[in-house]
Every structure is written in C-alpha cells, then in structure tokens.
Design a protein around this motif. Structure first.
Motif, PDB file in Angstrom:
ATOM      1  N   TYR A 237       0.682  -1.132  -0.100  1.00 46.31           N
ATOM      2  CA  TYR A 237      -0.553   0.122  -0.056  1.00 46.31           C
ATOM      3  C   TYR A 237       1.070   1.249  -0.111  1.00 46.31           C
ATOM      4  O   TYR A 237       1.083   2.164  -1.100  1.00 46.31           O
ATOM      5  CB  TYR A 237      -0.748  -0.192   0.986  1.00 46.31           C
ATOM      6  N   ALA A 238       2.255   1.255   1.050  1.00 45.21           N
ATOM      7  CA  ALA A 238       3.008   2.018   1.135  1.00 45.21           C
ATOM      8  C   ALA A 238       3.120   2.465  -0.588  1.00 45.21           C
ATOM      9  O   ALA A 238       3.820   3.804  -0.782  1.00 45.21           O
ATOM     10  CB  ALA A 238       4.298   2.615   2.522  1.00 45.21           C
ATOM     11  N   ILE A 239       3.913   1.292  -0.499  1.00 43.99           N
ATOM     12  CA  ILE A 239       4.950   1.741  -1.818  1.00 43.99           C
ATOM     13  C   ILE A 239       4.042   2.633  -2.929  1.00 43.99           C
ATOM     14  O   ILE A 239       4.452   3.389  -3.526  1.00 43.99           O
ATOM     15  CB  ILE A 239       5.568   1.092  -2.570  1.00 43.99           C
ATOM     16  N   ASP A 240       3.013   2.045  -3.853  1.00 43.27           N
ATOM     17  CA  ASP A 240       2.161   2.687  -4.417  1.00 43.27           C
ATOM     18  C   ASP A 240       1.888   4.110  -4.273  1.00 43.27           C
ATOM     19  O   ASP A 240       1.547   4.583  -5.578  1.00 43.27           O
ATOM     20  CB  ASP A 240       0.922   1.717  -4.700  1.00 43.27           C
ATOM     21  N   LEU A 241       1.159   4.091  -2.685  1.00 42.52           N
ATOM     22  CA  LEU A 241       0.977   5.198  -2.551  1.00 42.52           C
ATOM     23  C   LEU A 241       1.766   6.545  -3.206  1.00 42.52           C
ATOM     24  O   LEU A 241       1.988   7.679  -3.083  1.00 42.52           O
ATOM     25  CB  LEU A 241       0.249   5.530  -1.229  1.00 42.52           C
ATOM     26  N   ALA A 242       3.145   6.086  -2.402  1.00 42.94           N
ATOM     27  CA  ALA A 242       4.523   7.036  -2.388  1.00 42.94           C
ATOM     28  C   ALA A 242       4.558   7.399  -3.673  1.00 42.94           C
ATOM     29  O   ALA A 242       4.814   8.943  -4.270  1.00 42.94           O
ATOM     30  CB  ALA A 242       5.488   6.684  -2.025  1.00 42.94           C
ATOM     31  N   ALA A 243       4.333   6.579  -5.063  1.00 44.35           N
ATOM     32  CA  ALA A 243       4.869   6.993  -6.333  1.00 44.35           C
ATOM     33  C   ALA A 243       3.479   7.473  -7.043  1.00 44.35           C
ATOM     34  O   ALA A 243       4.505   8.327  -7.683  1.00 44.35           O
ATOM     35  CB  ALA A 243       5.049   5.266  -6.416  1.00 44.35           C
ATOM     36  N   MET A 244       2.654   6.625  -6.530  1.00 44.04           N
ATOM     37  CA  MET A 244       1.429   8.320  -7.049  1.00 44.04           C
ATOM     38  C   MET A 244       1.454   9.415  -6.800  1.00 44.04           C
ATOM     39  O   MET A 244       1.404  10.174  -7.451  1.00 44.04           O
ATOM     40  CB  MET A 244       0.669   6.914  -6.909  1.00 44.04           C
ATOM     41  N   LEU A 245       1.781   9.464  -5.610  1.00 42.75           N
ATOM     42  CA  LEU A 245       1.160  10.682  -4.380  1.00 42.75           C
ATOM     43  C   LEU A 245       2.486  11.757  -5.527  1.00 42.75           C
ATOM     44  O   LEU A 245       2.430  12.855  -5.921  1.00 42.75           O
ATOM     45  CB  LEU A 245       1.493  10.407  -3.898  1.00 42.75           C
ATOM     46  N   PHE A 246       3.775  11.173  -5.905  1.00 41.84           N
ATOM     47  CA  PHE A 246       5.004  11.980  -6.349  1.00 41.84           C
ATOM     48  C   PHE A 246       5.320  11.991  -7.213  1.00 41.84           C
ATOM     49  O   PHE A 246       5.987  12.996  -7.991  1.00 41.84           O
ATOM     50  CB  PHE A 246       6.180  11.847  -5.267  1.00 41.84           C
TER      51      PHE A 246
END
Length: 431
Positions: A237-246
């Motif tokens: 969850y965290a890696i996907d969220l970070a990738a899309m956020l940034f």
C-alpha cells in the motif's frame, strides 16, 4: 548441447493463459470486464468534453474529480465490507446494472435540446460510488475462482485487458464524439453495460461464509487492523501510494507538451504509459515462475520513479515518450506484485474488506498526485515538477523498503500467510 525449440522460448515470454483455460468463471469475467472498459472509457472521454462545451471552464472540468473522490473513499470501504457479507455475484450484477442506468441518464440528458450541467456531476459522483462498491467484489472474486498458483498469470491477463481498453477505448471515444456527438457515445455505453449485465447473469453464485459479519464500521476497522499488522501488505500500500503521490504528472502533460513545443504529441503522452504496460503484459510469461513478488513491487515502483525523473530531464519529445512507456512498464510490474501478494496472503473471510482498502491505495494516490503535480508546476515550473516528483518517488521507495524489510524478503513458498491461504483454499476445493 540441445537448443530449446523456438516455440518453447516464445511460450516462456508470452502471457500465461492457464487461468483462461482452466477457469470458466475467469474467462467470463475477463470478457465482461473488457466490454465494460470499452463502455466506461467511452463515457469517461465524452463526459469531461461535454462539461467543457457547456461551460468553457477548466475549473468546471476539474471539479468532476472533486465530486468523485469522497464517494470513491466511502463506498470503496463500504463495498469491501459488503463483499465479505453478501453474494459477490449479486453485488457485481447490481452495481453493473446501476452503472448502466447512470449511462441512460447521460444519454437522455445529451438528447435534450439544451443539455443540463448538474446531471453530469451527479452521474460522475454516482459512477464513482458504484465503481468503488463493485471493485472489492470483483477483486476478491478472482482469488476465489483462480487456483492459487495461477494468481500472477491472472493478474497479468487482467492488466492486459485493462490496458487494451485504456488504449483503444479513448481513441474510439474521441472519434465517436467528434463525428457522432455525445449522445452516440453514451448510447454505446448503455449497450456495453447491457451486454455486461447479461454476462454477469451467467456467473456462478459466490455466497459469503456462513459466519460472515454484516457490513459495519467495526468490520471495516477489523480489516484495517489486519492490514496494519502485516508489514508485507503495508509495504504494497505505502509504496504504491508514494509512487502515485510524488510521480503522477498526467495532469500537467498539456503544459509539458507546450514546454517541449510538441502540442501534437499530447495524446501520445497520455497513451505512452499504457503502451509500456501492454508490452510488459504481452511478455509476462516469466512472471508466473517468480516467487519473490515483493521485488516486483519495489523494482517496479523504483523503475516508475526513475523513468518519470528522466522524462522531466530530457528535452526530446520522443525520449520523453520512451521514458513514459518505461514508466508504464514499471507500474505494471509493481501492480503484478501487489495483486499477487494480496491474493496469495489475505484470508477469504477478510478478502472483501482488504480489497476495499486496496481500491483506496491505488485510487487516492493518483488523485492526490495530480494536486501535487499541479501545485509544484505552478511553483517551480513544469519540467522541475516532473523530475522532482520522480526523485521523491525513488527516495520514498528506498526508505519504505528499509523500514519494511519483509516486503523485500517475501517468498510465496515460505511466507506464513501465503501458506495458510493456500491451505485454506485447498481445503475449500476439497469440500
């Protein structure tokens, strides 16, 4: 020394079609989903274009995303709890019929002498709510109908289906709207959903467990606690969220095209990522033989960030398009890893609620990423907003990998949750 036949080498690269051959339910869902995607993308293109024609305001078009966000979050979580408590076939069928009725509303409004604006926003919110409610049931059903060792192959085939719709659907929609108008586009959407509903009627019932809980905030919280207690899931969850956020710069592509003096390439910029994803899907046969799916998530997200960084640095439009295609391939690889880990490790009784959380993890990120990209572009300029987001993605992936080492070491043959889920599924098949 003998050399493997060319056909054997080719089959090792091409998509693994085993789930298609072995599971009639998967075949039916695959075809139904492809038809739904074509209809959905038809409306997805026509709707903002109609708002643009009615208002002439970029802000009015952008407001459509705002009205979609809250229903997606609320009904995505509720749909996850509902998927654990209700027959998933009935839930999919009901939401698909609801989406078809909303398409009828768009068709009727477009046929008016003077189409109204407010129904467009109402339908956009309704579609977001129904899609959020449906997606957990669809995602959790795959884990039930596809054998445990075929889940990666099924994820690749589903991604290929989505990307086919993402490329062909908007292209066809643009032609239909240009030459036939909005009413024709919405009419095709209505027909697509009608066919989809007929196909859904042929799905086998998928009842919940006999001791399933009724949908409740307590049940949703139970699913969230389970996810929080599993570092591997948290990492996905965290890696996907970070990738899309940034590093989700799609909203500023029109400005990037202007900076590169390549306005003609704007459509290609939007399509490049899907092209890269399709290429990886078409050569995904090898992924079925990999056990370390956490590495897919990490390397795929890192590849996405690196490619977006390069896309912001280079000044040649063809190199930018190549970078965006590589980014799409990285996103596809990461998505394969996430989907496989979710389906391999999450117990059946929590599958729907965790699928609701998954919907948020890969839907909210792009929404917030568009806000970040737009704000950064206004502050630093377009190209710095692109490459700085890519670098932030790389740093975030590195930090999250260090903090959550179990994602790096995940192995489907040794992970306790994966082994428990496999035993659970084998026991259910015997019964």
């Amino acid at each position: 020394m003998t050399t493997a036949p060319a056909s054997t080498k080719l089959s090792a690269i091409l998509p693994d079609l085993t789930p298609w051959r072995s599971s009639p339910g998967f075949r039916l869902l695959w075809v139904q989903g492809l038809i739904t995607y074509f209809g959905s993308f038809m409306a997805m293109v026509a709707l903002p274009l109609q708002i643009k024609e009615l208002t002439g305001s970029p802000l009015a078009v952008g407001a459509m995303g705002a009205v979609e966000l809250v229903p997606l979050i609320v009904f995505g979580l509720y749909g996850g709890a509902l998927a654990d408590a209700a027959d998933r076939r009935r839930l999919i069928l009901g939401t698909e019929a609801g989406l078809g009725l909303l398409a009828v509303v768009l068709l009727v409004n477009a046929a008016l002498p003077e189409p109204m604006l407010w129904p467009l926003y109402l339908v956009a919110a309704g579609v977001s709510a129904l899609a959020g409610m449906q997606r957990p049931a669809l995602d959790s059903l795959i884990a039930r109908i596809v054998p445990h060792d075929q889940l990666t192959a099924a994820a690749a085939l589903n991604s290929l289906r989505w990307q086919t719709g993402a490329i062909a659907g908007p292209a066809l929609a643009g032609l239909v709207v240009a030459y036939g108008g909005h009413a024709m586009a919405y009419g095709i959407t209505v027909v697509a959903f009608a066919v989809s509903v007929l196909l859904c009627l042929r799905l086998d019932p998928a009842p919940p467990a006999h001791d399933a809980q009724k949908p409740s905030l307590r049940g949703i919280a139970e699913g969230a606690r389970y996810a929080w207690s599993r570092p591997v899931l948290l990492g996905t969850y965290a890696i996907d969220l970070a990738a899309m956020l940034f590093a989700f710069p799609n909203t500023i592509f029109p400005f990037l095209a202007d900076d590169l003096d390549a306005e003609w390439a704007l459509g290609l910029m939007y399509a490049a990522g899907s092209v890269g994803s399709v290429v990886l899907s078409l050569t995904s046969g090898w992924t079925s033989r990999v056990r370390r799916h956490g590495l897919f998530v990490i390397f795929g997200a890192a590849g996405w960030g690196l490619a977006i960084t390069a896309a912001g640095w280079v000044t040649n439009i063809w190199l930018v398009l190549l970078c965006l295609a590589f980014a799409g391939a990285g996103d596809m690889l990461s998505g394969l890893g996430r989907s496989t880990i979710w389906n391999q490790t999450i117990p059946e009784e929590l599958r729907g609620r965790l699928a609701g959380i998954e919907v948020l993890s890969y839907s909210v990120g792009p929404q917030l990423g568009q806000v970040r990209a737009g704000a950064a572009a206004g502050w630093t300029g377009t190209r710095p907003a692109v490459w700085s987001g890519g670098l932030a993605c790389l740093v975030s992936v590195g930090l999250l990998t260090a903090v959550l080492p179990k994602l790096w070491s995940y192995d489907s043959e040794t992970d306790e949750d994966a082994l428990r889920r496999r035993a659970q599924k084998q026991a259910a098949e015997v019964v």
